[in-house]
Motif scaffolding. Sequence first.
Motif, PDB file in Angstrom:
ATOM      1  N   LYS A  41      13.744  15.964   7.731  1.00 39.76           N
ATOM      2  CA  LYS A  41      13.054  16.222   6.478  1.00 39.76           C
ATOM      3  C   LYS A  41      13.509  15.195   5.459  1.00 39.76           C
ATOM      4  O   LYS A  41      14.697  15.051   5.213  1.00 39.76           O
ATOM      5  N   ASN A  42      12.564  14.479   4.873  1.00 40.99           N
ATOM      6  CA  ASN A  42      12.954  13.452   3.917  1.00 40.99           C
ATOM      7  C   ASN A  42      12.938  14.006   2.505  1.00 40.99           C
ATOM      8  O   ASN A  42      12.703  15.195   2.264  1.00 40.99           O
ATOM      9  N   LYS A  43      13.194  13.147   1.545  1.00 42.32           N
ATOM     10  CA  LYS A  43      13.350  13.589   0.166  1.00 42.32           C
ATOM     11  C   LYS A  43      12.092  14.249  -0.371  1.00 42.32           C
ATOM     12  O   LYS A  43      12.140  15.139  -1.217  1.00 42.32           O
ATOM     13  N   SER A  44      10.907  13.796   0.107  1.00 44.31           N
ATOM     14  CA  SER A  44       9.651  14.358  -0.379  1.00 44.31           C
ATOM     15  C   SER A  44       9.325  15.675   0.289  1.00 44.31           C
ATOM     16  O   SER A  44       8.345  16.323  -0.080  1.00 44.31           O
ATOM     17  N   GLY A  45      10.079  16.072   1.268  1.00 46.29           N
ATOM     18  CA  GLY A  45       9.839  17.354   1.911  1.00 46.29           C
ATOM     19  C   GLY A  45       9.098  17.263   3.224  1.00 46.29           C
ATOM     20  O   GLY A  45       8.911  18.270   3.905  1.00 46.29           O
ATOM     21  N   ALA A  46       8.693  16.067   3.624  1.00 47.53           N
ATOM     22  CA  ALA A  46       7.946  15.962   4.875  1.00 47.53           C
ATOM     23  C   ALA A  46       8.909  15.769   6.050  1.00 47.53           C
ATOM     24  O   ALA A  46       9.949  15.143   5.909  1.00 47.53           O
ATOM     25  N   PHE A  47       8.516  16.306   7.213  1.00 41.64           N
ATOM     26  CA  PHE A  47       9.320  16.094   8.425  1.00 41.64           C
ATOM     27  C   PHE A  47       8.789  14.844   9.113  1.00 41.64           C
ATOM     28  O   PHE A  47       7.659  14.812   9.575  1.00 41.64           O
ATOM     29  N   VAL A  48       9.643  13.832   9.165  1.00 36.43           N
ATOM     30  CA  VAL A  48       9.190  12.525   9.655  1.00 36.43           C
ATOM     31  C   VAL A  48       9.924  12.172  10.934  1.00 36.43           C
ATOM     32  O   VAL A  48      11.134  12.383  11.055  1.00 36.43           O
ATOM     33  N   ALA A  49       9.175  11.637  11.900  1.00 35.58           N
ATOM     34  CA  ALA A  49       9.798  11.152  13.132  1.00 35.58           C
ATOM     35  C   ALA A  49      10.245   9.710  12.925  1.00 35.58           C
ATOM     36  O   ALA A  49       9.612   8.958  12.183  1.00 35.58           O
ATOM     37  N   PRO A  50      11.347   9.322  13.549  1.00 33.89           N
ATOM     38  CA  PRO A  50      11.809   7.937  13.387  1.00 33.89           C
ATOM     39  C   PRO A  50      10.912   6.968  14.170  1.00 33.89           C
ATOM     40  O   PRO A  50      10.579   7.218  15.308  1.00 33.89           O
ATOM     41  N   SER A  51      10.514   5.918  13.501  1.00 33.61           N
ATOM     42  CA  SER A  51       9.671   4.912  14.150  1.00 33.61           C
ATOM     43  C   SER A  51       9.693   3.660  13.300  1.00 33.61           C
ATOM     44  O   SER A  51      10.259   3.645  12.215  1.00 33.61           O
ATOM     45  N   LEU A  52       9.050   2.607  13.811  1.00 35.12           N
ATOM     46  CA  LEU A  52       8.997   1.360  13.049  1.00 35.12           C
ATOM     47  C   LEU A  52       8.322   1.584  11.703  1.00 35.12           C
ATOM     48  O   LEU A  52       8.767   1.097  10.660  1.00 35.12           O
ATOM     49  N   GLU A  53       7.264   2.395  11.718  1.00 32.17           N
ATOM     50  CA  GLU A  53       6.518   2.620  10.487  1.00 32.17           C
ATOM     51  C   GLU A  53       7.347   3.384   9.471  1.00 32.17           C
ATOM     52  O   GLU A  53       7.408   3.026   8.283  1.00 32.17           O
ATOM     53  N   SER A  54       7.989   4.468   9.935  1.00 31.37           N
ATOM     54  CA  SER A  54       8.743   5.259   8.961  1.00 31.37           C
ATOM     55  C   SER A  54       9.976   4.503   8.484  1.00 31.37           C
ATOM     56  O   SER A  54      10.447   4.714   7.364  1.00 31.37           O
ATOM     57  N   THR A  55      10.513   3.602   9.321  1.00 33.06           N
ATOM     58  CA  THR A  55      11.629   2.769   8.881  1.00 33.06           C
ATOM     59  C   THR A  55      11.159   1.783   7.823  1.00 33.06           C
ATOM     60  O   THR A  55      11.813   1.605   6.791  1.00 33.06           O
ATOM     61  N   SER A  56      10.036   1.140   8.074  1.00 23.79           N
ATOM     62  CA  SER A  56       9.525   0.180   7.094  1.00 23.79           C
ATOM     63  C   SER A  56       9.195   0.863   5.786  1.00 23.79           C
ATOM     64  O   SER A  56       9.404   0.302   4.708  1.00 23.79           O
ATOM     65  N   ALA A  57       8.673   2.105   5.889  1.00 27.84           N
ATOM     66  CA  ALA A  57       8.368   2.839   4.662  1.00 27.84           C
ATOM     67  C   ALA A  57       9.632   3.057   3.842  1.00 27.84           C
ATOM     68  O   ALA A  57       9.629   2.955   2.613  1.00 27.84           O
ATOM     69  N   ALA A  58      10.738   3.339   4.519  1.00 27.10           N
ATOM     70  CA  ALA A  58      11.994   3.547   3.801  1.00 27.10           C
ATOM     71  C   ALA A  58      12.477   2.254   3.170  1.00 27.10           C
ATOM     72  O   ALA A  58      13.114   2.257   2.120  1.00 27.10           O
ATOM     73  N   ALA A  59      12.141   1.128   3.805  1.00 22.34           N
ATOM     74  CA  ALA A  59      12.633  -0.146   3.308  1.00 22.34           C
ATOM     75  C   ALA A  59      11.908  -0.588   2.051  1.00 22.34           C
ATOM     76  O   ALA A  59      12.360  -1.483   1.351  1.00 22.34           O
ATOM     77  N   ASP A  60      10.794   0.044   1.780  1.00 21.13           N
ATOM     78  CA  ASP A  60      10.021  -0.344   0.610  1.00 21.13           C
ATOM     79  C   ASP A  60      10.698   0.170  -0.642  1.00 21.13           C
ATOM     80  O   ASP A  60      10.464   1.301  -1.066  1.00 21.13           O
ATOM     81  N   MET A  61      11.531  -0.656  -1.242  1.00 18.96           N
ATOM     82  CA  MET A  61      12.318  -0.143  -2.356  1.00 18.96           C
ATOM     83  C   MET A  61      11.709  -0.541  -3.678  1.00 18.96           C
ATOM     84  O   MET A  61      11.118  -1.599  -3.820  1.00 18.96           O
ATOM     85  N   ALA A  62      11.930   0.299  -4.666  1.00 14.54           N
ATOM     86  CA  ALA A  62      11.433  -0.036  -5.991  1.00 14.54           C
ATOM     87  C   ALA A  62      12.382  -1.032  -6.647  1.00 14.54           C
ATOM     88  O   ALA A  62      11.976  -2.047  -7.198  1.00 14.54           O
ATOM     89  N   GLN A  63      13.660  -0.719  -6.587  1.00 17.49           N
ATOM     90  CA  GLN A  63      14.654  -1.540  -7.271  1.00 17.49           C
ATOM     91  C   GLN A  63      15.532  -2.245  -6.257  1.00 17.49           C
ATOM     92  O   GLN A  63      16.053  -1.607  -5.350  1.00 17.49           O
ATOM     93  N   ILE A  64      15.714  -3.557  -6.462  1.00 15.95           N
ATOM     94  CA  ILE A  64      16.583  -4.290  -5.528  1.00 15.95           C
ATOM     95  C   ILE A  64      17.869  -4.660  -6.261  1.00 15.95           C
ATOM     96  O   ILE A  64      17.840  -5.415  -7.234  1.00 15.95           O
ATOM     97  N   PRO A  65      19.019  -4.136  -5.794  1.00 13.13           N
ATOM     98  CA  PRO A  65      20.278  -4.484  -6.466  1.00 13.13           C
ATOM     99  C   PRO A  65      20.603  -5.963  -6.264  1.00 13.13           C
ATOM    100  O   PRO A  65      20.242  -6.559  -5.247  1.00 13.13           O
ATOM    101  N   ALA A  66      21.290  -6.523  -7.242  1.00 17.49           N
ATOM    102  CA  ALA A  66      21.547  -7.967  -7.217  1.00 17.49           C
ATOM    103  C   ALA A  66      22.449  -8.365  -6.057  1.00 17.49           C
ATOM    104  O   ALA A  66      22.284  -9.430  -5.475  1.00 17.49           O
ATOM    105  N   ASP A  67      23.405  -7.492  -5.714  1.00 14.43           N
ATOM    106  CA  ASP A  67      24.297  -7.893  -4.627  1.00 14.43           C
ATOM    107  C   ASP A  67      23.704  -7.564  -3.270  1.00 14.43           C
ATOM    108  O   ASP A  67      24.348  -7.730  -2.245  1.00 14.43           O
ATOM    109  N   LEU A  68      22.448  -7.073  -3.286  1.00 18.78           N
ATOM    110  CA  LEU A  68      21.749  -6.732  -2.058  1.00 18.78           C
ATOM    111  C   LEU A  68      22.480  -5.667  -1.242  1.00 18.78           C
ATOM    112  O   LEU A  68      22.366  -5.636  -0.025  1.00 18.78           O
TER     113      LEU A  68
END
Lengths: 321, 390, 321
Positions: free
Chosen positions: B287-314
């Motif tokens: 269960k992710n933060k939005s409440g949906a039950f998500v299976a691990p996959s390339l798509e759901s991983t990429s979705a997690a990688a889509d960040m709003a804020q990128i810290p300077a030290d990465l």
Amino acid sequence: MAIQQVVNTEPVSLEPSRPASHSDSWGGTRASSGARLIGARPARRRVWRNRASAFLIISAIVLTLIPVALILFQIALKGASTMGWTFLTQSLPFSVTKAGGGFVNGLIGTAIMVGLATIVSIPLGILGAVYLVEYGKKNWLATLIRFFSDVMTGVPSIFVGVFVYTALVVRFGYGAVIGAAALALIMMPIIIRSSEEMLKLVPLELKDASYALGAAKWQTITKVILPSAAPGITTGAMLAVARAAGETAPLIMTALGSIQLVTKLTGSPISSLTLLILNGARAPYEAAQARAWAGALELLVIVLVFTIVARVFASRSRLSR
Amino acid sequence: MVLRGKDKRLIILFAVALVAVALVGVLAAGCGSSTTTTTSPATSSTAGTATTVAPDTTTSAGSDTTTSAALSADLNGAGATFPQPLYVEWIGAFQKVQPGVKINYQGVGSGAGIQQFTAQTIDFGASDAYMKPAEITAAEAARAGAKVLLIPTVFGSITLAYNLPGVDKLNLDSDTLAAIFLGKITKWNDAKIAALNAGVTLPSTAIQTVHRSDSSGTTNAFTSYLTAVNADWKAGPGAGKIVKWLGGVGGQGNDGVAAVVKQTAGAVGYVELAYAVQNKMAVANMKNKSGAFVAPSLESTSAAADMAQIPADLNLSVSDSANPAAYPIVTATYILAYDKMPDAAKAAALKAFLTWALNDGTSVAQQLGYAPLPSAVRDAAIAKVNAIGS
Amino acid sequence: MRSVPSLSPSRTSSTGSWKRKGVGRRADSLFAILAGVCGTLVLIALAYMVFSTTRTALPVFRSEGISFVTGSNWDPNTDHYQILPLIFGTIVTSIIALIVAVPMSVGVALFLTEYAPKRLRTPVEYAVDLLAAVPSVVYGLWGLLVVLPFFLRPISNFVSKYLGFIPIFSGPSTGLSYFAAGIILSIMITPIITSLCREVFKSVPSADRHAAFALGATRWEMIKEAVLPRSRGGVVGATMLGLGRALGETIVVALLIGSSPVINASIFKPGSSIAGAIANGWGEATGLQTSALVGAGVVLFAITIAINMIARGIVWRFNRS
């Protein structure tokens, strides 16, 4: 000369004599229960002890051969399909997921490191054992050598790797020579310990006969004692070589491993068959695992062939039993 | 004092032995000093050939590397096992572009990668775990005047593989997961698990948790997630590459955990996505933060990688992403490099390799199931790569 | 027909330069020195390792004192390092390995020297050599993937079900356990003990065997009276080498012991070992923790010394009586 012959011939196949059985007051059959055995005449008890021990020994053999068969079957089954000329001559492919390529970079690394370690530790170990048995005996130097060899037989191979890493790698970097040093440290206690035991088994009569014929001590050692103990010493040496060829943990810390084909002796990480087997077997992909099993088959065959060849040469020695 | 023959012999042999040891030591020192400066037989190491590197490729996605001069270097890297299949493929592909650059990568674990990087025995490191401040300080102290660059390359998911014959779909959330690994929930048909899995009959098998016994970036990602979302876990084992587990068995490596889970009915353990997929293991939907039950996959991983804020030290924290399609247990993996490397040829080669990988290696990454960096993050990463020099 | 070493008495012959008077003596000294140098070099290498690692471990010895080996709290966060569970796991797995391997190995060695027909001897010897040729990483993975699910789990489930009231056998089995590691270790050390015992048994003079038969002994009695008494020292030495291997094996134990930080009473539960802890924790360790891991290895030195001293004491006792 005649004495040599008698002492060294195979036992004549005498039938172990049955215990003399006089007229038997039980008159019963051979099958007897435990209760009857306790009160049985010594003859019957001895027969049953003999049979029971033979049975136990045969079962020990059978039980020991089961894992041999299993492991050989497993390795051959999984490794045979990938084994081939390509596998033996090509280096690691730059892909964990795709099939093909081979382990030749590991073969070269194992050959270099085990070869160097063997060249150093076998002469040192055997001659050290000669010192312990023939010259040192109970003096303080021999006691120290025995003590430290004993201590080191139980050392974990990773610990040797840690030590060599701390002593050499942080200063000189990874290298084949450093990996060989770690392997030599593992081999030396085994060789010196087992050779000492084997040299102690050489009968005094042989040595005395040699001295009586006017040989000097060094001649006795090189021409009588060492050839006589050769099969045993070879056994110990081959056990040490097999151990070194099969080691992984110390090489991770001293040679690191490499996906490239490396032939340098110093200054560059180098692979070994065992490291490639470890990496391949632990990868999630079938192709890598298949290569790992083929590598295991390759290593097994190489070590086995060396052991057999060494034994054959040793048993041809003139004075071997 | 009269020296007997025996004593004389002992003294002579000691002297000879000491001389031998001294000779060996001198030779080793001699060899050592000569090899630490040379990098490889192929490296000419002259400033002239090394500095002609490809022009800046920070903005173009499909850059051409054919205009760069021929580079030549032997590079050694070690670290995380998670990206190892990917890095090996990248190395092979790059070696076709630049045949003189021979890179070696060994998966020894994130912790060992950081350790060897700091010990200066390898040219670059790799770690799933972002280096701790103390680790960064130590690494920078080990190389005077240089700063550590942490360059993210790809993202991956940590899955919960389980062994429950007959249960094809399993939903878990962060609190039940923490409770399971803390030993508070001991049976599969516990009410808390059943509440998440309406309509599924859960057996009464005992739960056998499996964790990693070795130092691992995977453990770090898993425990960091639990620390962030569960107060009990934070107070208990906490986050790290090795933590103090409460119960359960430890398997060595992802393959060890996978083997134990496969063999033990009722077992659950955390493994990288590739292991679960290749071993055809059942994995839980988290269960992710939005409440949906998500299976691990390339798509759901990429979705997690889509960040709003990128810290300077990465220092990318992509676990527990707010994105509704995101899988919650995701980790980035980093390459560790110094901005001042000891050798100009090696610096040029490493820079070229990483630039190539971040631009041209994305399709390979996706094929292998790793989520590549989104473009904003990639630009920031390439900026860091450009800082590599000598 | 074997010939005696063809030597001429070096002091009386006048032919050939190497046989001149005095050369024999000098060669003797040179050879003695050579042997001594080799022994000393081995000593220096091994002793240096022991001293260097002990020095690295001193900080943790000072910090923990005796609780280093008597306590169970391993907590890097509070800088407490106590290794009793590691010591326990190492010793328990080694004991299990010895209990299984020694009877089997001695049995196989006896079979090879006393019972086997000549044609069977060589194939069985090579089969046992095969066990020695398998690399340790293959043993670990084969144990984890094949032996554990198909043999060890059923056995441990069976035993814990029916004998579970005995604490040492209580279940339920977790698969990865002292038992699993111990059994694979026993397979690994069998070839070592077998090969060396075989050499020892072979060295018993045939005359002794014939004498026993001539007096009417059964085969077992011959073994018991003629072969075994003379072989005690050698068998104990072989066992010590096998034990050393068991104590020092890293990868197999790390894969199969389950790394639980507590001491478990049952052999079917997981534990941890010194070598496994070093292998798992080395990449992560800094400062005092590094010292603690090295200290664990040094403790293993002490354990090995103690066991070897006990073993040598036992042999000495037997040889006296």
